[in-house]
Design an enzyme around this catalytic site. Structure first.
Site, short mmCIF file in Angstrom:
data_model
loop_
_atom_site.label_atom_id
_atom_site.label_comp_id
_atom_site.label_asym_id
_atom_site.label_seq_id
_atom_site.Cartn_x
_atom_site.Cartn_y
_atom_site.Cartn_z
N ASP A 115 74.00 62.64 4.81
CA ASP A 115 73.49 61.33 5.19
C ASP A 115 74.16 60.31 4.29
O ASP A 115 74.28 60.53 3.08
CB ASP A 115 71.97 61.27 5.03
CG ASP A 115 71.43 59.97 5.60
OD1 ASP A 115 71.04 59.96 6.78
OD2 ASP A 115 71.42 58.96 4.87
N ARG A 141 70.79 48.20 6.85
CA ARG A 141 71.85 47.92 7.82
C ARG A 141 71.34 46.95 8.87
O ARG A 141 70.19 47.05 9.31
CB ARG A 141 72.33 49.21 8.49
CG ARG A 141 73.17 50.01 7.55
CD ARG A 141 73.81 51.22 8.18
NE ARG A 141 74.72 51.82 7.20
CZ ARG A 141 75.05 53.10 7.18
NH1 ARG A 141 74.58 53.93 8.07
NH2 ARG A 141 75.88 53.54 6.26
N SER A 153 83.50 56.48 14.20
CA SER A 153 82.54 57.15 13.31
C SER A 153 83.11 58.46 12.78
O SER A 153 84.20 58.90 13.15
CB SER A 153 81.24 57.45 14.05
OG SER A 153 81.43 58.58 14.87
FE1 F3S Z 1 66.70 56.97 7.46
FE2 F3S Z 1 67.55 54.51 7.74
FE3 F3S Z 1 67.69 55.68 5.44
S1 F3S Z 1 67.87 56.17 9.17
S2 F3S Z 1 67.88 57.85 5.84
S3 F3S Z 1 65.83 55.19 6.53
S4 F3S Z 1 69.26 54.38 6.38
#
Ligand code: F3S
Length: 646
Positions: free
Chosen positions: A121, A383, A537
């Site tokens: 992630d 974001r 991506s």
């Molecule tokens: Fe989840 Fe958003 Fe963080 S999708 S891991 S909360 S950037």
């Protein structure tokens, strides 16, 4: 020689030869911890299984479920069950749905100073707030790390961000990282690690530092890191993990590649305007415009710690959310949720008219709470790209929890300092510790059966590269093909990420709906492309699914970097035309042959290929490093890693 903190930790984890610190040079490091989330984890664990390693070799690996928690069909639920059982069998901890967002929980319960953490992630750098080198990577990289393999990265440049002074009331850690984004922009961190230093560091708690390192991902940086100091010790003690503490700091006269100074004494609340995290202005610049707000969202892995939620509750106490605003709140973890429930802060939040969501990514990943058409949404997230909220024309602003709270009660983008005295909120001496939602791996792994519902299909694995290649061109495409052209996303396709046979039915359908059936019928084939092939991506399915359909090689004018790496990882030969004019002479259906393929690759960079149909010859190059040649010959990184383990 004096060293900065990044050099100290990376050098302590080097498995490649220790040489001069040369930015840009490829190095290999040992990975201590891994984490996955459910949206990328299914593939990572299918890849890990395919390596045939019975138990993970890392110090700690954790599988979190926080992204696709909506269960409107069986697919996500199938994935969760697979993740739970595969974790039990292979030595992986499993954080159940409801336990919280991976990065928040990892910081609370697992991150340690001086460790390396690799996560599937992009916001894995959150753990940099604890003094870890924490890097986001693709699922296959995580699988390799779990199997004991090294992680390869280019030696980063190290940027020193010196924090002077102390944050003023109503100004938050989020405002610091927004300031860094304003200065460095979303491209400014590429190939770099950001290291925070200076007197201001001592005034920031670990969760505040984690807010800053979390959003370092938006700089494009490899990661960001804070030293491990007295505040780190205090936080770990409060989490019942005092034994995990170790002090860590840069040497006093350490040198850096770049330096930025931020004066916290004069920093004002910041806000990122639509549609980029670096489109930052001070909140006072917008205050007088009274921009009406329709939605406020507090949560995400950036800003949903205990103190974040306590500050929100303190501002909301006795007030009412503005009638034109929908305020949604997702606590970052069960720990945070339960603590604010037990101490009454949740009641203050509820009483104000807020809507409470579960501890998960939720609206950050577009799982519900899409704003109304054309709405202004102020979020504590990281974001704000166009459309990410689920509403194409929504205008999303990013700000601190304090600025979010001010917007929620006033109904417009307001300077939180106008709200009066700042309610006092302190980090607790002791967090509520209850790890029942983290399941330990089984002590009898042989007895565990991995449950594979209909959405979990075996991972296709490539074979060794053949001695020679003779295959027809199944598709010829032009310039700037994106990974979205190759492997579209969307609600229909996403739930199939653990089902390669099903997801491969969608390969290139936006370009040519008959491609999947044609490629399958041909058995093996070659794709021809133009410039910048595979831009977009990092999705690895754009290489894996074509591999499943029998694509053996791709010959193009030039590649986008990450997609080319993914092709290599899955054993698809990425070739480039020496003379671009040869592209014009090839048509779909032509038969391409490369004799003595393995021998030619090992002998040098240039290969001779034939267009058997046209009776012509042309030159291609492979541009592979020695390690990449071994990966290609083995049929991909999975096979290569397996062969290394023996
Ligand atoms: Fe989840 Fe958003 Fe963080 S999708 S891991 S909360 S950037």
């Amino acid at each position: 020689m004096a060293k900065n903190l990044v050099q100290k930790i990376l050098e302590a984890h080097l498995v490649s030869e220790k040489g001069e610190w040369t930015p840009g040079k490829e190095i290999a490091i040992r990975i201590d911890q891994t984490l996955t989330q459910d949206a990328t984890g299914t593939m990572a664990y299918l890849q890990f299984e395919a390596m045939g390693v019975p138990q993970v070799k890392t110090e700690l690996s954790v599988s979190y479920v926080d992204h696709n928690t909506l269960q409107s069909g069986f697919e996500n639920a199938d994935d969760h069950r697979f993740l739970q059982t595969v974790a039990a069998k292979h030595g992986i901890h499993f954080s159940r749905p409801g336990n919280g967002i991976c990065h928040q929980v990892h910081l609370e319960r697992f991150a340690k100073p001086g460790k390396t953490l690799l996560g599937s992630d992009s916001h894995t750098p959150t753990a940099g707030g604890m003094g870890s080198i924490a890097i986001g990577a693709g699922g296959l990289d995580i699988a390799v790390a779990m199997a004991g393999g090294a992680f390869y990265l280019n030696t980063p440049k190290v940027v020193k961000v010196e924090l002077k002074g102390k944050l003023q009331p109503w100004v938050a850690a989020k405002d610091i990282i927004l300031e860094v984004l304003r200065i460095m922009t979303v491209k400014g961190g590429v190939g770099k690690i950001v290291e925070y230093t200076g007197e201001g560091v001592a005034s920031l708690t670990v969760p505040e530092r984690a807010t800053i390192t979390n959003m370092g991902a938006e700089l494009g940086a490899t990661t960001s890191i804070f030293p491990s100091d007295e505040n780190t010790r205090v936080y770990l003690e409060a989490q019942g993990r005092g034994g995990d503490y170790s002090p860590l700091a840069a040497d006093a006269d350490a040198t850096y590649d770049e330096e930025i100074i931020i004066d916290l004494n004069t920093l004002a609340p910041n806000i990122a305007q639509p549609h980029s995290p670096d489109n930052v202005v001070p909140v006072p610049d917008l205050h007088s415009q009274k921009i009406p707000v329709n939605q406020v969202a507090v949560g995400s892995c950036t800003n949903s710690s205990y103190v974040d939620l306590m500050r929100l509750a303190a501002v909301l106490k006795g007030k009412t959310v503005h009638p034109n605003v929908s305020l949604v709140v997702s606590p970052g973890s069960k720990q945070v949720f339960e603590m604010i429930a037990r101490n009454g802060a949740l009641a203050d939040i509820l009483a104000s008219g807020a809507r409470i969501l579960e501890s998960a990514c939720g609206p950050c990943i577009g799982m519900g709470q899409a704003p109304s058409s054309g709405a202004v949404s102020v979020r504590s997230f990281n974001r704000n790209f166009e459309g990410r909220s689920g509403t194409a024309d929504a205008k999303v602003y990013l700000a601190s929890v304090e600025t979010c709270a001010a917007a929620a009660v006033t109904g417009y983008i307001a300077d939180p300092r106008e709200l009066g005295d700042l309610p006092n909120v302190e980090m607790p001496d002791q967090y509520l510790i209850d790890d029942r939602l983290v399941l330990s791996p089984s002590e009898q792994p042989d007895t565990v059966e991995v449950v594979r519902g209909p959405n979990i299909k075996p991972l296709p694995v490539n074979t060794e590269l053949a001695e020679a290649l003779t295959a027809p061109v199944s598709l010829k495409v032009g310039d700037n093909i994106t990974t979205d052209h190759i492997m579209p996303a969307g609600a229909k396709v996403l739930p199939l990420r653990s089902n390669i046979p099903a997801i491969s039915e969608h390969v290139y359908v936006r370009v040519d709906p008959n491609f999947p059936s044609r490629a399958k019928e041909l058995g093996k084939s070659v794709i021809i492309g133009g410039h910048n092939y595979g831009q977009g991506s990092s999705r690895e399915h754009a290489a894996l699914a074509p591999m499943y359909l029998g694509v053996k090689a791709v010959i193009v004018k030039s590649y986008a970097r990450i997609h080319r790496a993914n092709l290599i990882n899955f054993g698809l030969l990425p070739l480039t035309f020496v003379n671009e004019a040869d592209y014009d002479a090839i048509e779909q259906g032509d038969e391409i042959a490369i004799d003595n393929l393995r021998g030619q690759i090992e002998a040098g960079n240039e290969l001779t290929a034939k267009n058997v149909t046209k009776g012509t010859e042309f030159k291609v190059t492979h541009d592979l490093t020695g390690r990449q040649i071994d990966i290609i010959l083995a049929g991909g990184l999975l096979n290569y890693t397996k062969s290394q383990a023996v």
